[in-house]
Write a protein that holds these residues in place. Structure first.
Motif, PDB file in Angstrom:
ATOM      1  N   HIS A   1      18.828 -17.025  95.858  1.00 19.89           N
ATOM      2  CA  HIS A   1      19.845 -17.406  94.878  1.00 19.89           C
ATOM      3  C   HIS A   1      19.872 -18.913  94.730  1.00 19.89           C
ATOM      4  CE1 HIS A   1      23.437 -17.327  92.438  1.00 19.89           C
ATOM      5  NE2 HIS A   1      23.931 -18.282  93.202  1.00 19.89           N
ATOM      6  N   THR A   2      19.627 -19.375  93.511  1.00 23.85           N
ATOM      7  CA  THR A   2      19.669 -20.799  93.223  1.00 23.85           C
ATOM      8  C   THR A   2      20.528 -21.051  91.995  1.00 23.85           C
ATOM      9  OG1 THR A   2      17.664 -20.635  91.880  1.00 23.85           O
ATOM     10  CG2 THR A   2      17.375 -21.211  94.202  1.00 23.85           C
ATOM     11  N   SER A   3      21.005 -22.280  91.882  1.00 25.09           N
ATOM     12  CA  SER A   3      21.818 -22.639  90.726  1.00 25.09           C
ATOM     13  C   SER A   3      21.588 -24.102  90.407  1.00 25.09           C
ATOM     14  CB  SER A   3      23.301 -22.377  91.016  1.00 25.09           C
ATOM     15  OG  SER A   3      24.091 -22.617  89.865  1.00 25.09           O
ATOM     16  N   TYR A   4      21.736 -24.460  89.119  1.00 24.30           N
ATOM     17  CA  TYR A   4      21.419 -25.797  88.652  1.00 24.30           C
ATOM     18  C   TYR A   4      22.503 -26.320  87.720  1.00 24.30           C
ATOM     19  CZ  TYR A   4      16.832 -24.303  90.276  1.00 24.30           C
ATOM     20  OH  TYR A   4      15.803 -23.823  91.048  1.00 24.30           O
ATOM     21  N   ARG A   5      22.667 -27.641  87.727  1.00 25.69           N
ATOM     22  CA  ARG A   5      23.562 -28.208  86.715  1.00 25.69           C
ATOM     23  C   ARG A   5      22.881 -28.042  85.368  1.00 25.69           C
ATOM     24  NH1 ARG A   5      25.877 -32.487  88.112  1.00 25.69           N
ATOM     25  NH2 ARG A   5      26.523 -33.218  86.064  1.00 25.69           N
ATOM     26  N   ASP A   6      23.680 -27.960  84.315  1.00 22.95           N
ATOM     27  CA  ASP A   6      23.145 -27.631  82.994  1.00 22.95           C
ATOM     28  C   ASP A   6      22.054 -28.596  82.538  1.00 22.95           C
ATOM     29  OD1 ASP A   6      26.312 -26.495  81.528  1.00 22.95           O
ATOM     30  OD2 ASP A   6      24.850 -25.503  82.840  1.00 22.95           O
ATOM     31  N   SER A   7      22.217 -29.870  82.838  1.00 26.26           N
ATOM     32  CA  SER A   7      21.282 -30.869  82.307  1.00 26.26           C
ATOM     33  C   SER A   7      19.889 -30.792  82.930  1.00 26.26           C
ATOM     34  CB  SER A   7      21.850 -32.278  82.499  1.00 26.26           C
ATOM     35  OG  SER A   7      22.038 -32.549  83.877  1.00 26.26           O
ATOM     36  N   VAL A   8      19.729 -30.069  84.038  1.00 23.08           N
ATOM     37  CA  VAL A   8      18.407 -29.972  84.676  1.00 23.08           C
ATOM     38  C   VAL A   8      17.879 -28.546  84.669  1.00 23.08           C
ATOM     39  CG1 VAL A   8      19.025 -31.897  86.184  1.00 23.08           C
ATOM     40  CG2 VAL A   8      19.151 -29.557  87.070  1.00 23.08           C
ATOM     41  N   ALA A   9      18.696 -27.585  84.297  1.00 22.36           N
ATOM     42  CA  ALA A   9      18.264 -26.180  84.292  1.00 22.36           C
ATOM     43  C   ALA A   9      17.033 -26.018  83.409  1.00 22.36           C
ATOM     44  CB  ALA A   9      19.401 -25.293  83.801  1.00 22.36           C
ATOM     45  N   GLY A  10      16.039 -25.318  83.934  1.00 21.15           N
ATOM     46  CA  GLY A  10      14.800 -25.117  83.204  1.00 21.15           C
ATOM     47  C   GLY A  10      13.771 -26.207  83.438  1.00 21.15           C
ATOM     48  N   ARG A  11      14.187 -27.319  84.045  1.00 25.19           N
ATOM     49  CA  ARG A  11      13.257 -28.429  84.330  1.00 25.19           C
ATOM     50  C   ARG A  11      13.078 -28.642  85.830  1.00 25.19           C
ATOM     51  NH1 ARG A  11      14.568 -33.453  83.107  1.00 25.19           N
ATOM     52  NH2 ARG A  11      16.840 -33.137  83.136  1.00 25.19           N
ATOM     53  N   PHE A  12      14.106 -28.376  86.614  1.00 23.46           N
ATOM     54  CA  PHE A  12      14.070 -28.594  88.058  1.00 23.46           C
ATOM     55  C   PHE A  12      14.030 -27.254  88.785  1.00 23.46           C
ATOM     56  CE2 PHE A  12      16.387 -32.993  88.358  1.00 23.46           C
ATOM     57  CZ  PHE A  12      15.535 -33.500  87.385  1.00 23.46           C
ATOM     58  N   THR A  13      13.376 -27.250  89.952  1.00 18.02           N
ATOM     59  CA  THR A  13      13.320 -26.055  90.785  1.00 18.02           C
ATOM     60  C   THR A  13      13.567 -26.448  92.231  1.00 18.02           C
ATOM     61  OG1 THR A  13      11.689 -25.038  89.302  1.00 18.02           O
ATOM     62  CG2 THR A  13      11.959 -24.061  91.489  1.00 18.02           C
TER      63      THR A  13
END
Length: 115
Positions: free
Chosen positions: A56-68
């Motif tokens: 389970h991972t989660s990202y702030r909106d501004s990096v979602a899809g770019r950071f892993t």
């Protein structure tokens, strides 16, 4: 005593990629409950991404899809793979526990995105 050592930062051009690492030494931590934070110039530290439980991972909106974010249990290391970097990603990046930063902050690793 747990120590957090971030590394791998540097200067990268917009659109480029970078992988940063956080090596954790000591005991008493759950590597599947760690996060990356960042402190942009002149701004407060903010949450970037976290691992909570296996898979389970989660990202702030501004990096979602770019950071892993990922973790290597055998190496006690957490990674942040950053792609399509933007100038607004410029910051000092830190790792710590989530949701509360339990351990003493490391020195961080500087990521600068600039042409």
């Amino acid at each position: 005593q747990v120590q957090l050592v971030e590394s791998g930062g540097g200067l990268v051009k917009p659109g480029g990629s970078l992988r940063i690492s956080c090596a954790i030494t000591g005991s008493g931590f759950d590597i599947n409950s760690l996060a990356w934070y960042r402190a942009p110039p002149g701004s407060q530290r903010e949450l970037v991404a976290y691992i909570k439980g296996v898979g389970h991972t989660s990202y702030r909106d501004s990096v979602a899809g770019r950071f892993t974010i990922s973790a290597d249990n055998a190496k006690n290391t957490v990674y942040l793979e950053m792609e399509r970097l933007k100038p607004e990603d410029t910051a000092i990046y830190y790792c710590n526990t989530f949701p509360t930063a339990t351990f003493q902050w490391g020195q961080g690793t500087q990521v600068t995105v600039s042409a």
